[in-house]
Design a protein around this motif. Sequence first.
Motif, PDB file in Angstrom:
ATOM      1  N   LEU A 166       3.774  12.191 -15.682  1.00  0.00           N
ATOM      2  CA  LEU A 166       3.896  12.391 -14.247  1.00  0.00           C
ATOM      3  C   LEU A 166       4.630  11.200 -13.646  1.00  0.00           C
ATOM      4  O   LEU A 166       4.246  10.047 -13.874  1.00  0.00           O
ATOM      5  CB  LEU A 166       2.524  12.516 -13.580  1.00  0.00           C
ATOM      6  N   ILE A 167       5.692  11.477 -12.902  1.00  0.00           N
ATOM      7  CA  ILE A 167       6.407  10.433 -12.168  1.00  0.00           C
ATOM      8  C   ILE A 167       5.892  10.465 -10.731  1.00  0.00           C
ATOM      9  O   ILE A 167       6.037  11.471 -10.030  1.00  0.00           O
ATOM     10  CB  ILE A 167       7.927  10.658 -12.185  1.00  0.00           C
ATOM     11  N   LEU A 168       5.265   9.369 -10.304  1.00  0.00           N
ATOM     12  CA  LEU A 168       4.688   9.288  -8.965  1.00  0.00           C
ATOM     13  C   LEU A 168       5.604   8.523  -8.032  1.00  0.00           C
ATOM     14  O   LEU A 168       6.222   7.521  -8.418  1.00  0.00           O
ATOM     15  CB  LEU A 168       3.315   8.605  -9.023  1.00  0.00           C
ATOM     16  N   GLY A 169       5.691   8.996  -6.793  1.00  0.00           N
ATOM     17  CA  GLY A 169       6.495   8.320  -5.787  1.00  0.00           C
ATOM     18  C   GLY A 169       5.724   7.209  -5.100  1.00  0.00           C
ATOM     19  O   GLY A 169       4.535   6.988  -5.378  1.00  0.00           O
ATOM     20  N   PRO A 170       6.352   6.515  -4.146  1.00  0.00           N
ATOM     21  CA  PRO A 170       5.723   5.361  -3.484  1.00  0.00           C
ATOM     22  C   PRO A 170       4.830   5.733  -2.309  1.00  0.00           C
ATOM     23  O   PRO A 170       4.277   4.838  -1.666  1.00  0.00           O
ATOM     24  CB  PRO A 170       6.940   4.564  -3.002  1.00  0.00           C
ATOM     25  N   ASP A 171       4.678   7.023  -2.024  1.00  0.00           N
ATOM     26  CA  ASP A 171       4.002   7.424  -0.785  1.00  0.00           C
ATOM     27  C   ASP A 171       2.601   7.968  -0.996  1.00  0.00           C
ATOM     28  O   ASP A 171       2.080   8.708  -0.150  1.00  0.00           O
ATOM     29  CB  ASP A 171       4.853   8.473  -0.053  1.00  0.00           C
ATOM     30  N   SER A 172       1.941   7.628  -2.089  1.00  0.00           N
ATOM     31  CA  SER A 172       0.557   8.040  -2.295  1.00  0.00           C
ATOM     32  C   SER A 172      -0.358   7.218  -1.378  1.00  0.00           C
ATOM     33  O   SER A 172      -0.115   6.034  -1.128  1.00  0.00           O
ATOM     34  CB  SER A 172       0.148   7.843  -3.752  1.00  0.00           C
ATOM     35  N   TYR A 173      -1.416   7.845  -0.881  1.00  0.00           N
ATOM     36  CA  TYR A 173      -2.332   7.145   0.017  1.00  0.00           C
ATOM     37  C   TYR A 173      -3.681   7.853   0.059  1.00  0.00           C
ATOM     38  O   TYR A 173      -3.825   8.980  -0.429  1.00  0.00           O
ATOM     39  CB  TYR A 173      -1.750   7.053   1.434  1.00  0.00           C
ATOM     40  N   VAL A 174      -4.679   7.160   0.619  1.00  0.00           N
ATOM     41  CA  VAL A 174      -6.000   7.739   0.812  1.00  0.00           C
ATOM     42  C   VAL A 174      -6.376   7.658   2.284  1.00  0.00           C
ATOM     43  O   VAL A 174      -5.866   6.822   3.028  1.00  0.00           O
ATOM     44  CB  VAL A 174      -7.086   7.018  -0.028  1.00  0.00           C
ATOM     45  N   ILE A 175      -7.261   8.565   2.694  1.00  0.00           N
ATOM     46  CA  ILE A 175      -7.942   8.457   3.978  1.00  0.00           C
ATOM     47  C   ILE A 175      -9.379   8.081   3.659  1.00  0.00           C
ATOM     48  O   ILE A 175     -10.097   8.831   2.991  1.00  0.00           O
ATOM     49  CB  ILE A 175      -7.907   9.780   4.780  1.00  0.00           C
ATOM     50  N   GLY A 176      -9.794   6.883   4.084  1.00  0.00           N
ATOM     51  CA  GLY A 176     -11.120   6.395   3.754  1.00  0.00           C
ATOM     52  C   GLY A 176     -12.208   7.065   4.568  1.00  0.00           C
ATOM     53  O   GLY A 176     -11.950   7.839   5.495  1.00  0.00           O
ATOM     54  N   LYS A 177     -13.449   6.768   4.224  1.00  0.00           N
ATOM     55  CA  LYS A 177     -14.579   7.297   4.981  1.00  0.00           C
ATOM     56  C   LYS A 177     -14.535   6.839   6.438  1.00  0.00           C
ATOM     57  O   LYS A 177     -15.127   7.472   7.317  1.00  0.00           O
ATOM     58  CB  LYS A 177     -15.891   6.846   4.334  1.00  0.00           C
ATOM     59  N   ASP A 178     -13.818   5.734   6.702  1.00  0.00           N
ATOM     60  CA  ASP A 178     -13.685   5.231   8.069  1.00  0.00           C
ATOM     61  C   ASP A 178     -12.573   5.936   8.844  1.00  0.00           C
ATOM     62  O   ASP A 178     -12.304   5.596  10.000  1.00  0.00           O
ATOM     63  CB  ASP A 178     -13.426   3.723   8.056  1.00  0.00           C
ATOM     64  N   GLY A 179     -11.910   6.915   8.196  1.00  0.00           N
ATOM     65  CA  GLY A 179     -10.836   7.641   8.859  1.00  0.00           C
ATOM     66  C   GLY A 179      -9.497   6.935   8.841  1.00  0.00           C
ATOM     67  O   GLY A 179      -8.503   7.464   9.360  1.00  0.00           O
ATOM     68  N   GLN A 180      -9.429   5.749   8.245  1.00  0.00           N
ATOM     69  CA  GLN A 180      -8.195   4.970   8.202  1.00  0.00           C
ATOM     70  C   GLN A 180      -7.353   5.348   6.982  1.00  0.00           C
ATOM     71  O   GLN A 180      -7.885   5.702   5.924  1.00  0.00           O
ATOM     72  CB  GLN A 180      -8.511   3.476   8.144  1.00  0.00           C
ATOM     73  N   ARG A 181      -6.035   5.241   7.151  1.00  0.00           N
ATOM     74  CA  ARG A 181      -5.117   5.468   6.031  1.00  0.00           C
ATOM     75  C   ARG A 181      -4.876   4.154   5.295  1.00  0.00           C
ATOM     76  O   ARG A 181      -4.628   3.116   5.911  1.00  0.00           O
ATOM     77  CB  ARG A 181      -3.782   6.026   6.526  1.00  0.00           C
ATOM     78  N   TYR A 182      -4.946   4.236   3.962  1.00  0.00           N
ATOM     79  CA  TYR A 182      -4.669   3.088   3.101  1.00  0.00           C
ATOM     80  C   TYR A 182      -3.647   3.516   2.050  1.00  0.00           C
ATOM     81  O   TYR A 182      -3.901   4.449   1.282  1.00  0.00           O
ATOM     82  CB  TYR A 182      -5.940   2.590   2.411  1.00  0.00           C
ATOM     83  N   ASP A 183      -2.499   2.853   2.037  1.00  0.00           N
ATOM     84  CA  ASP A 183      -1.490   3.161   1.030  1.00  0.00           C
ATOM     85  C   ASP A 183      -1.991   2.770  -0.350  1.00  0.00           C
ATOM     86  O   ASP A 183      -2.778   1.822  -0.505  1.00  0.00           O
ATOM     87  CB  ASP A 183      -0.191   2.418   1.325  1.00  0.00           C
ATOM     88  N   LEU A 184      -1.542   3.520  -1.365  1.00  0.00           N
ATOM     89  CA  LEU A 184      -1.906   3.223  -2.744  1.00  0.00           C
ATOM     90  C   LEU A 184      -0.728   2.564  -3.435  1.00  0.00           C
ATOM     91  O   LEU A 184       0.339   3.169  -3.576  1.00  0.00           O
ATOM     92  CB  LEU A 184      -2.301   4.510  -3.477  1.00  0.00           C
ATOM     93  N   LYS A 185      -0.927   1.339  -3.846  1.00  0.00           N
ATOM     94  CA  LYS A 185       0.120   0.625  -4.568  1.00  0.00           C
ATOM     95  C   LYS A 185       0.002   0.915  -6.059  1.00  0.00           C
ATOM     96  O   LYS A 185      -1.096   0.904  -6.620  1.00  0.00           O
ATOM     97  CB  LYS A 185       0.016  -0.888  -4.324  1.00  0.00           C
ATOM     98  N   THR A 186       1.125   1.173  -6.707  1.00  0.00           N
ATOM     99  CA  THR A 186       1.149   1.419  -8.146  1.00  0.00           C
ATOM    100  C   THR A 186       1.654   0.167  -8.854  1.00  0.00           C
ATOM    101  O   THR A 186       2.728  -0.335  -8.514  1.00  0.00           O
ATOM    102  CB  THR A 186       2.068   2.599  -8.492  1.00  0.00           C
ATOM    103  N   PRO A 187       0.895  -0.370  -9.817  1.00  0.00           N
ATOM    104  CA  PRO A 187       1.361  -1.564 -10.540  1.00  0.00           C
ATOM    105  C   PRO A 187       2.747  -1.349 -11.126  1.00  0.00           C
ATOM    106  O   PRO A 187       3.085  -0.250 -11.573  1.00  0.00           O
ATOM    107  CB  PRO A 187       0.306  -1.749 -11.637  1.00  0.00           C
ATOM    108  N   SER A 188       3.546  -2.404 -11.140  1.00  0.00           N
ATOM    109  CA  SER A 188       4.936  -2.288 -11.593  1.00  0.00           C
ATOM    110  C   SER A 188       5.042  -1.796 -13.019  1.00  0.00           C
ATOM    111  O   SER A 188       6.014  -1.144 -13.396  1.00  0.00           O
ATOM    112  CB  SER A 188       5.638  -3.655 -11.470  1.00  0.00           C
ATOM    113  N   GLY A 189       4.030  -2.060 -13.836  1.00  0.00           N
ATOM    114  CA  GLY A 189       4.077  -1.628 -15.230  1.00  0.00           C
ATOM    115  C   GLY A 189       4.011  -0.127 -15.402  1.00  0.00           C
ATOM    116  O   GLY A 189       4.279   0.395 -16.480  1.00  0.00           O
ATOM    117  N   GLN A 190       3.650   0.606 -14.319  1.00  0.00           N
ATOM    118  CA  GLN A 190       3.561   2.054 -14.406  1.00  0.00           C
ATOM    119  C   GLN A 190       4.716   2.746 -13.699  1.00  0.00           C
ATOM    120  O   GLN A 190       4.666   3.928 -13.411  1.00  0.00           O
ATOM    121  CB  GLN A 190       2.230   2.527 -13.812  1.00  0.00           C
TER     122      GLN A 190
END
Length: 269
Positions: free
Chosen positions: A93-117
């Motif tokens: 699977l090739i993942l793009g840079p725009d993955s993110y989560v919405i936390g229990k607090d309702g806030q958006r947090y971007d997901l960083k992918t380590p450079s090795g992946q």
Amino acid sequence: MTTAVAFTSCSKDEESSSSKLQVKLMDAPGDFQSVFLAVQKIEVHLKEETNPDGWKLLPFQAQTINVLEYVNGRSALLVDTDFEPGDLKEIRLILGPDSYVIGKDGQRYDLKTPSGQSSGVKLKLEKAAVQERATFQLLLDFDVAKSIVERGSWRPGNDKKERYLLKPVIRVVAQDLRAGLRGTVTPAAARPQVLAIRSSVTVADTFSTAADAAGAYQLSGLPSGTYRVEFFPTVTAPTGQPAYKNVVKSNISVVNDQVTDLGSTSLTQ
């Protein structure tokens, strides 16, 4: 990672020599409102690992998928295509840079992918071969709890983009392994984790999920065998209410093509 592969029966048109490859995605629940994966490409490797020319791009439209929509037996069909019979060595699977989560607090947090992946998430397949006039199905079981890692140095007030790393943990199973376990847990407020441990093999397999907001859970794509099922509350009971406790159910028989219903399990004393 446990890898299981198998084949479905031939298509309805017995005279056709067409083979098919399907890729599906499902998820084990995690402690977020939403988890969005930006999937750009899906590839399979047809030759030995050391051969860089063995990758084949599958017909998949890049999309951002909320994996938490696909829990408790639900799955997303990502690929459904005609495919030449032959061996499969890996899926990527090739993942793009725009993955993110919405936390229990309702806030958006971007997901960083380590450079090795940056080259993609590679999953090895053991003894996988697409047969003539058969449909080969790969089910990608994404584990949210293990895949999203909070930085130890992050504190409230820091840049939200720096809170979480994405280190995908994905189990590959075959969709036509239709054995499963399901049930409900009370009280649902205990937010329990559920472990199914196949004890009938020399090296025990462990599969995990979490009960949803209603206390329901389901584990799909399990190999047949005898299991020990363990329930672990992830929070403590409110003051004045009975304490939550761990519960273990042993000698649970799981049979191919059947879903074993464990009914309701109470986690209170």
